[in-house]
Write a protein that holds these residues in place. Structure first.
Motif, short mmCIF file in Angstrom:
data_model
loop_
_atom_site.label_atom_id
_atom_site.label_comp_id
_atom_site.label_asym_id
_atom_site.label_seq_id
_atom_site.Cartn_x
_atom_site.Cartn_y
_atom_site.Cartn_z
N ASP C 105 0.40 -1.17 0.09
CA ASP C 105 0.20 -0.18 -0.20
C ASP C 105 1.26 1.22 -0.11
O ASP C 105 0.39 2.03 -1.02
N GLU C 106 1.97 1.34 1.46
CA GLU C 106 2.71 1.73 0.70
C GLU C 106 3.28 2.52 -0.55
O GLU C 106 3.41 3.71 -0.54
N ALA C 107 3.77 1.15 -1.26
CA ALA C 107 4.72 1.17 -2.36
C ALA C 107 3.73 1.63 -3.70
O ALA C 107 4.63 2.82 -4.16
N VAL C 108 2.29 1.77 -3.93
CA VAL C 108 2.11 2.70 -4.45
C VAL C 108 1.23 3.70 -4.23
O VAL C 108 1.52 4.37 -5.12
N ALA C 109 1.37 3.75 -3.45
CA ALA C 109 0.86 5.22 -2.58
C ALA C 109 2.20 6.44 -2.85
O ALA C 109 1.71 7.17 -3.93
N THR C 110 3.03 5.49 -3.06
CA THR C 110 4.30 6.68 -3.23
C THR C 110 5.06 6.51 -4.27
O THR C 110 5.25 7.69 -4.94
N LYS C 111 4.31 5.35 -5.29
CA LYS C 111 4.96 5.36 -6.86
C LYS C 111 3.47 6.83 -7.28
O LYS C 111 3.21 6.79 -8.66
N LEU C 112 2.37 5.94 -7.28
CA LEU C 112 1.58 7.37 -8.48
C LEU C 112 1.78 8.41 -7.13
O LEU C 112 1.82 9.59 -8.40
N ARG C 113 2.12 8.94 -6.48
CA ARG C 113 2.58 10.16 -6.58
C ARG C 113 3.62 10.59 -7.22
O ARG C 113 3.52 11.46 -7.71
N ALA C 114 4.66 10.15 -7.06
CA ALA C 114 6.08 10.27 -8.71
C ALA C 114 5.06 10.37 -9.36
O ALA C 114 5.98 11.17 -10.43
N ASN C 115 4.25 9.44 -9.83
CA ASN C 115 4.19 9.21 -11.33
C ASN C 115 3.10 10.56 -11.69
O ASN C 115 3.32 10.83 -12.91
N ALA C 116 2.48 11.22 -11.13
CA ALA C 116 1.51 12.62 -11.51
C ALA C 116 2.23 13.61 -10.63
O ALA C 116 2.48 14.78 -12.11
N GLN C 117 3.74 13.78 -10.42
CA GLN C 117 4.35 14.79 -11.01
C GLN C 117 5.43 14.63 -12.51
O GLN C 117 5.48 15.69 -12.91
N ARG C 118 5.73 13.75 -12.07
CA ARG C 118 6.15 13.45 -13.77
C ARG C 118 5.59 13.73 -14.56
O ARG C 118 5.75 13.56 -16.12
N TYR C 119 4.29 13.07 -14.52
CA TYR C 119 3.81 13.07 -15.58
C TYR C 119 2.58 14.40 -15.69
O TYR C 119 1.39 14.10 -15.44
N PRO C 120 3.11 15.28 -15.79
CA PRO C 120 1.56 16.49 -14.99
C PRO C 120 0.83 16.55 -16.21
O PRO C 120 1.11 16.20 -18.08
N VAL C 121 -0.52 17.02 -15.94
CA VAL C 121 -1.87 16.28 -17.05
C VAL C 121 -1.01 17.33 -18.26
O VAL C 121 -1.27 16.56 -19.42
N GLU C 122 -1.24 18.27 -17.83
CA GLU C 122 -1.13 19.56 -19.34
C GLU C 122 0.08 19.52 -20.19
O GLU C 122 -0.55 19.80 -21.48
N GLN C 123 0.87 18.54 -19.81
CA GLN C 123 1.78 17.97 -20.89
C GLN C 123 2.11 16.69 -21.12
O GLN C 123 2.49 16.49 -22.90
N VAL C 124 1.36 16.07 -21.21
CA VAL C 124 1.50 14.68 -21.46
C VAL C 124 -0.05 13.84 -21.73
O VAL C 124 0.00 12.98 -22.73
N ARG C 125 -0.77 14.91 -21.74
CA ARG C 125 -2.52 14.74 -22.01
C ARG C 125 -2.66 13.78 -23.62
O ARG C 125 -1.72 14.64 -24.32
N GLY C 126 -2.51 12.87 -23.72
CA GLY C 126 -3.06 12.24 -24.45
C GLY C 126 -2.16 11.84 -25.92
O GLY C 126 -2.66 11.17 -26.76
N SER C 127 0.00 12.17 -25.37
CA SER C 127 0.89 11.26 -25.60
C SER C 127 0.97 10.34 -25.46
O SER C 127 1.40 10.31 -23.89
N ALA C 128 1.40 9.38 -26.11
CA ALA C 128 1.72 8.15 -25.28
C ALA C 128 3.51 8.00 -25.52
O ALA C 128 4.16 7.46 -24.59
N ARG C 129 4.33 8.75 -26.09
CA ARG C 129 5.14 9.18 -26.44
C ARG C 129 5.78 8.92 -24.68
O ARG C 129 7.40 8.84 -24.42
#
Lengths: 134, 134, 134, 134
Positions: C105-129
């Motif tokens: 639970d801690e591991a996925v919580a930490t990872k989700l937070r990191a992913n949210a920072q790594r892939y800001p919505v406005e920058q990655v929206r709709g882009s697989a690249r």
């Protein structure tokens, strides 16, 4: 084989082989020995290394459509990455075969014969299902 | 090799190659064409097939100690299974390279040169950590 | 939440957890202990087992188009196979976490937070690249 | 359910589940929707992503002895890497189950029952061979 082919047995043999990986096998062995890495190259460890490289290959293709996957070489950076991962898989595969004393040419020859029996042309032609149901 | 070896250039070339998989590549192409399976062999699908075979290899070794993994060929049935899985990985790898138009000999040559630069003998000798930190 | 919820702390905690795998963890531990299989469950071996099961999952999907992969559950036998492989991956994953004393639970919580920072919505929206370039 | 259990229904249900991944499932769905990444999350693609993450896990453990693999968490950086990879595998697994509409709790319950039948305690106790020969 005619008597005039004396000395060119290597060419004849190479022509008949399905794969000849002896050059790579020797090069990898020299590389490993020079670094004293034999100690890490148990078959078990090499299987994990091969699996890891297959995983990296997977990551390159995971979000691509099948159609886009055909064109993966159009982007030079991706093309280089694909070549590198294919090379990594092959290097570990050849190393694993060497450590296990497996003759890859014999192995693929045997497997191709088994596959030909398992998938008779008239029964499986054009069917992915048959291919899947191994 | 005598000067009379004109026409055996194949041998010379083979001797310099790290890998020669042309025989297998042709055999697999004939096998696939006869079954009309080209349609399933997108690079993406072949990567998945390769990954699946790597997974089967993994299953053979997963509960073995490293020491036992060296002796895996002592049991004839397991030895056959290992050879079959190595063959399957190689067959899909060679097929993938063909479909992507990748020259595996060039790919491994480039990779070996890169590895030699990345892991200088004097810095990594005997260290798994250095090998891991790629 | 009212003060009268004393005693239902379990429910509160469960409600806030991203994952609760404690039931499976206990069940697997009992299963393994009863068979004296702890000795085989080193983290290294469990990683190989997980990889092997992921490979089996891959084999089910390798020749399917993306579109067909959505409908994989329509055929009951394939649906059962998919559920079994998902279960196998999860069982080994939970066992691996237990053996390594990792709180998933801690591991996925930490990872989700990191992913949210790594892939800001406005920058990655709709882009697989963007998703690929991790 | 008796009226006296009002309010603690969640706890009762949670207590009986082997796994409850609903929190993670919702969080991932929000994450994906916000980025319009649903289009990339076909089951086939997600299987490849899961395989890729399993491969990264493999790379962490490939050169470690089984004994050292137990102590992998002692080095903080490696411990973080392991937790991250476990999280990545779990995130893709939960996402895959959601996209395929698979109930993971039912899947593992069914699989555990099947495993109990397949590996009777008295027959397999202490034997890796029996475990391997599935």
């Amino acid at each position: 084989m005619s008597t005039s082919s004396a000395g060119s047995g290597g060419a004849d043999r190479a022509a008949q082989l399905l794969v000849d990986v002896s050059g790579l096998q020797s090069a990898v062995e020299r590389f490993v020995r020079a670094r004293d890495w034999d100690q890490f190259h148990s078959p078990k460890n090499l299987v994990m290394a091969l699996t890891g490289e297959a995983g990296e290959l997977s990551e390159i293709f995971q979000w691509l459509t099948e159609e886009a996957s055909h064109a993966v070489a159009r982007d030079p950076a991706t093309a280089r990455a694909v070549r590198d991962e294919l090379a990594d898989v092959l290097i570990y595969l050849v190393r694993l075969a060497a450590v296990l004393d497996v003759d890859l040419d014999e192995a693929v020859a045997t497997k191709l014969r088994a596959n030909a029996q398992r998938y008779p042309v008239e029964q499986v032609r054009g069917s992915a299902r048959k291919q899947r149901e191994r």
